[in-house]
Write a protein that holds these residues in place. Structure first.
Motif, PDB file in Angstrom:
ATOM      1  N   UNK A  57       0.853  -1.197   0.000  1.00 44.38           N
ATOM      2  CA  UNK A  57       0.000   0.000   0.000  1.00 44.38           C
ATOM      3  C   UNK A  57       0.878   1.233   0.000  1.00 44.38           C
ATOM      4  N   UNK A 109       0.843   3.805   3.708  1.00 44.30           N
ATOM      5  CA  UNK A 109       1.688   3.511   4.878  1.00 44.30           C
ATOM      6  C   UNK A 109       3.168   3.582   4.552  1.00 44.30           C
ATOM      7  N   UNK A 125      11.165   7.439   8.998  1.00 43.03           N
ATOM      8  CA  UNK A 125      12.529   6.930   9.030  1.00 43.03           C
ATOM      9  C   UNK A 125      13.522   8.030   8.710  1.00 43.03           C
ATOM     10  N   UNK A 174      15.438   9.619  11.384  1.00 38.64           N
ATOM     11  CA  UNK A 174      16.371   8.869  12.212  1.00 38.64           C
ATOM     12  C   UNK A 174      17.664   8.575  11.483  1.00 38.64           C
ATOM     13  N   UNK A 188      19.095  10.944  22.386  1.00 38.70           N
ATOM     14  CA  UNK A 188      18.268   9.878  22.940  1.00 38.70           C
ATOM     15  C   UNK A 188      18.856   8.524  22.595  1.00 38.70           C
ATOM     16  N   UNK A 189      18.588   7.498  23.396  1.00 38.89           N
ATOM     17  CA  UNK A 189      19.084   6.163  23.069  1.00 38.89           C
ATOM     18  C   UNK A 189      18.579   5.718  21.714  1.00 38.89           C
ATOM     19  N   UNK A 190      19.472   5.100  20.941  1.00 36.16           N
ATOM     20  CA  UNK A 190      19.091   4.629  19.624  1.00 36.16           C
ATOM     21  C   UNK A 190      19.603   5.511  18.515  1.00 36.16           C
ATOM     22  N   UNK A 241      26.780   4.628  18.755  1.00 34.22           N
ATOM     23  CA  UNK A 241      25.376   4.452  19.109  1.00 34.22           C
ATOM     24  C   UNK A 241      25.166   5.048  20.495  1.00 34.22           C
ATOM     25  N   UNK A 242      24.151   5.888  20.627  1.00 28.86           N
ATOM     26  CA  UNK A 242      23.874   6.496  21.925  1.00 28.86           C
ATOM     27  C   UNK A 242      23.061   5.504  22.740  1.00 28.86           C
ATOM     28  N   UNK A 243      23.489   5.235  23.976  1.00 26.40           N
ATOM     29  CA  UNK A 243      22.737   4.278  24.795  1.00 26.40           C
ATOM     30  C   UNK A 243      22.065   4.924  25.997  1.00 26.40           C
ATOM     31  N   UNK A 291      -6.236  10.480   4.950  1.00 25.63           N
ATOM     32  CA  UNK A 291      -6.344   9.843   3.637  1.00 25.63           C
ATOM     33  C   UNK A 291      -5.923   8.386   3.722  1.00 25.63           C
ATOM     34  N   UNK A 305      -6.724   4.201   1.843  1.00 22.28           N
ATOM     35  CA  UNK A 305      -7.762   3.373   1.262  1.00 22.28           C
ATOM     36  C   UNK A 305      -8.644   2.747   2.328  1.00 22.28           C
ATOM     37  N   UNK A 321      19.384   0.139  23.555  1.00 21.80           N
ATOM     38  CA  UNK A 321      19.788   0.330  22.168  1.00 21.80           C
ATOM     39  C   UNK A 321      18.754   1.128  21.385  1.00 21.80           C
ATOM     40  N   UNK A 322      17.599   1.373  21.962  1.00 22.32           N
ATOM     41  CA  UNK A 322      16.583   2.204  21.292  1.00 22.32           C
ATOM     42  C   UNK A 322      15.514   2.511  22.327  1.00 22.32           C
ATOM     43  N   UNK A 323      14.648   3.447  22.009  1.00 19.47           N
ATOM     44  CA  UNK A 323      13.475   3.678  22.857  1.00 19.47           C
ATOM     45  C   UNK A 323      12.343   2.833  22.304  1.00 19.47           C
ATOM     46  N   UNK A 340      12.201   2.759  18.385  1.00 19.30           N
ATOM     47  CA  UNK A 340      12.299   4.128  17.881  1.00 19.30           C
ATOM     48  C   UNK A 340      13.210   4.254  16.684  1.00 19.30           C
ATOM     49  N   UNK A 341      14.076   3.259  16.426  1.00 20.38           N
ATOM     50  CA  UNK A 341      15.069   3.433  15.365  1.00 20.38           C
ATOM     51  C   UNK A 341      14.433   3.260  13.997  1.00 20.38           C
ATOM     52  N   UNK A 342      13.738   2.147  13.803  1.00 21.93           N
ATOM     53  CA  UNK A 342      13.135   1.906  12.494  1.00 21.93           C
ATOM     54  C   UNK A 342      11.665   1.555  12.606  1.00 21.93           C
ATOM     55  N   UNK A 343      11.046   1.892  13.710  1.00 23.01           N
ATOM     56  CA  UNK A 343       9.618   1.586  13.951  1.00 23.01           C
ATOM     57  C   UNK A 343       9.354   0.091  13.769  1.00 23.01           C
ATOM     58  N   UNK A 380      -2.775  -3.157   8.247  1.00 22.15           N
ATOM     59  CA  UNK A 380      -3.359  -1.815   8.331  1.00 22.15           C
ATOM     60  C   UNK A 380      -3.216  -1.276   9.745  1.00 22.15           C
ATOM     61  N   UNK A 436       0.394  -0.414  10.439  1.00 27.14           N
ATOM     62  CA  UNK A 436       0.808   0.828   9.783  1.00 27.14           C
ATOM     63  C   UNK A 436       0.284   2.037  10.532  1.00 27.14           C
ATOM     64  N   UNK A 486       5.182   7.743  15.865  1.00 26.03           N
ATOM     65  CA  UNK A 486       5.994   8.917  15.549  1.00 26.03           C
ATOM     66  C   UNK A 486       5.694  10.041  16.528  1.00 26.03           C
ATOM     67  N   UNK A 502      10.880  12.932  23.035  1.00 24.89           N
ATOM     68  CA  UNK A 502      12.022  13.811  22.792  1.00 24.89           C
ATOM     69  C   UNK A 502      11.806  15.167  23.441  1.00 24.89           C
TER      70      UNK A 502
END
Lengths: 275, 233
Positions: free
Chosen positions: A1, A4, A12, A15, A29-31, A79-81, B17, B19, B149-151, B187-190, B206, B209, B216, B223
């Motif tokens: 789709x 999305x 992305x 980041x 922030x971490x990550x 990498x921030x931890x 918006x 589908x 390593x991430x949030x 948080x890095x790549x969702x 869906x 997504x 976000x 933050x």
């Protein structure tokens, strides 16, 4: 789709790794990933810039950057931890790209080699004292690690005593070990802390602030009353003044220092100096 | 004297918006977060989502019992206490979900043979409880200075009987929904860290997504909240 995917791409984009230089002094922030100076050119805007190959294949000049607390090496990026402000210190002399670290606010202490800390003796088993330093494990202190201590001449240390010493072994895999002598065998201020006085706990960030060179707070406090004070990097402070009331006042001031601005502090000091 | 950073943010995630049919109730509720409010734990946070409020405290890296220690990484424990009554099976299952999420994110190998304990107390439950617990746990871990390593964040969504997707449902919406899905995203790549679903549904993509888009806003709120905290020092 399609929808999305576009939303995901937009999220992305925020980041992508940023250059460490541009983020100095800001909250990280971490990550987050940070680029070191020599990689910024390689990444470039867009990243797909064509570069003419140089026939003189010089080894890429690598600058040796030290990764301090709060940062980890992740490939060739940082990498921030932990969450905090990113700081950088230029190298004093010689080669190296300096040190990068994250200035974070924490209450829990993790033993680090070379740190001077205040510990409380919790157990005495044979030739080893077990000292509580506020970390995950009690540190061990040998009775021979005091100035002038021999097998015949044992130091007078009881359970419950306060010890000021430094770590000689402190890593994640081993039990921390501390000593009360420096590398020359002299005490240098370390050892059992005397009678009376008050031990209290503050955050690690406050200790670092108080131990920074030219700290105004310590100079002002010194002008108020004659006092003895010991700072442990594990967040513990021991104060002793002539009377109990003065000791308590000093303890309260130091604990409150963290949240006061310098003007409020000056007001309080002037009020105390008058009384 | 305690340092309190109270951050309010009205976050609206409009996914207009697309589908898929989206109803008017497609926005996240009002967020608020407060850090460092408890004096005993090494880190603490209180997270508010609408009327749902969870208080989290983190102790660690601390001493661990020899029976529970792991030789090469930290032992992570999560304790969830409901608002009233004794903790039961539902709490145990939520604790496990939260623990698995935290373990994926916390750098436990830096502190072997220690324990990191997250204690969560439900102060009020008005829907999306698991998501609120995840958010509170993340903020408390950051406050305690545990290396991560991430949030991560938790987003809940409810699917109506006519297929309408509602993000951050209230308890009434959850009860009337056909399916309730909770996702934990990093948080890095969702990326998806954990998902807990209940009910009849056919289209996970869906919902995922929509949750990723909503996360976000949650990360932006994190933050801002952390920047405000560090700007005071």
């Amino acid at each position: 789709m399609a929808e999305p995917a576009s939303v995901a791409a937009e999220s992305l984009a925020g980041s992508r790794a940023r250059a460490a230089r541009t983020v100095l002094g800001q909250v990280v922030l971490p990550g987050e990933e940070l680029l070191l100076p020599e990689q910024e050119d390689a990444e470039g805007p867009g990243g797909a810039v064509e570069r003419p190959l140089s026939l003189n294949a010089r080894a890429c000049s690598r600058v040796r950057v030290v990764c301090g607390p709060g940062l980890r090496r992740c490939g060739d990026r940082l990498l921030v931890t932990k969450c905090g402000r990113l700081r950088h210190k230029e190298p004093g002399s010689g080669s190296g790209g300096g040190v990068y670290w994250v200035d974070s606010q924490q209450k829990r202490y993790v033993p680090v080699k070379g740190d001077h800390v205040i510990g409380i003796v919790t157990a005495k088993s044979g030739d080893i004292f077990k000292v509580d330093v506020g970390g995950s494990e009690p540190a061990s202190l040998s009775y021979l690690s005091f100035e002038g201590a021999t097998k015949r001449n044992r130091p007078n240390v009881q359970v419950g005593d306060l010890i000021y010493g430094q770590f000689v072994v402190a890593n994640k895999d081993m039990e921390p070990e501390m000593v009360c002598i420096d590398s020359c065998g002299r005490a240098n201020g370390m050892g059992v802390i005397g009678q009376d006085g008050l031990l209290f706990k503050v955050t690690l960030g406050l200790i670092r602030k108080l131990l920074a060179p030219d700290c105004e707070i310590i100079q002002e406090v010194g002008k108020l009353y004659p006092l003895e004070i010991v700072f442990g990097m594990n967040g513990r402070i021991w104060v002793k003044a002539k009377t109990i009331q003065q000791t308590l006042i000093l303890a309260n001031i130091l604990e409150a220092c963290e949240h006061m601005t310098s003007d409020q502090r000056k007001q309080i000091f002037s009020r105390l100096a008058e009384s | 004297m305690e340092e309190e950073t109270h951050t309010d943010a009205k976050i609206r995630a409009e996914n207009g918006t697309g589908s898929s049919p989206r109803g008017p109730g497609c926005s996240l509720r009002h967020f608020a977060c407060e850090q460092n409010l408890l004096s005993r734990p090494d880190g603490s946070a209180s997270f508010l989502q609408g009327d749902t409020s969870v208080l989290a405290g983190v102790y660690g890296p601390a001493e661990v019992k020899v029976s529970k220690e792991i030789f090469n990484k930290a032992t992570l424990e999560v304790i969830l206490r409901p608002k009233i009554g004794l903790p039961g099976v539902a709490e145990k299952s939520r604790e496990r979900l939260i623990r698995n999420t935290c373990e994926a994110v916390v750098l436990g190998t830096l502190h072997p043979r220690t324990s990191i304990t997250v204690v969560l107390q439900v102060v009020s439950d008005a829907g999306s409880l698991l998501a609120c617990c995840l958010n509170a746990a993340c903020m408390a871990l950051v406050d305690a200075g545990v290396p991560m390593r991430a949030l991560f964040c938790g987003v809940a969504c409810a699917l109506d009987s006519d297929g309408t997707l509602v993000l951050d449902p209230t308890s009434k919406q959850e009860k009337e929904a056909r399916a309730v899905l909770t996702f934990a995203l990093d948080s890095v790549e969702r990326k998806l860290l954990m998902s807990s679903t209940k009910g009849l549904y056919s289209d996970t993509e869906q919902c995922l997504a929509a949750a990723q888009a909503a996360s976000q806003h949650v990360f932006r709120f994190y933050r801002e909240s952390l920047q405000r905290r560090y700007s005071k020092s």
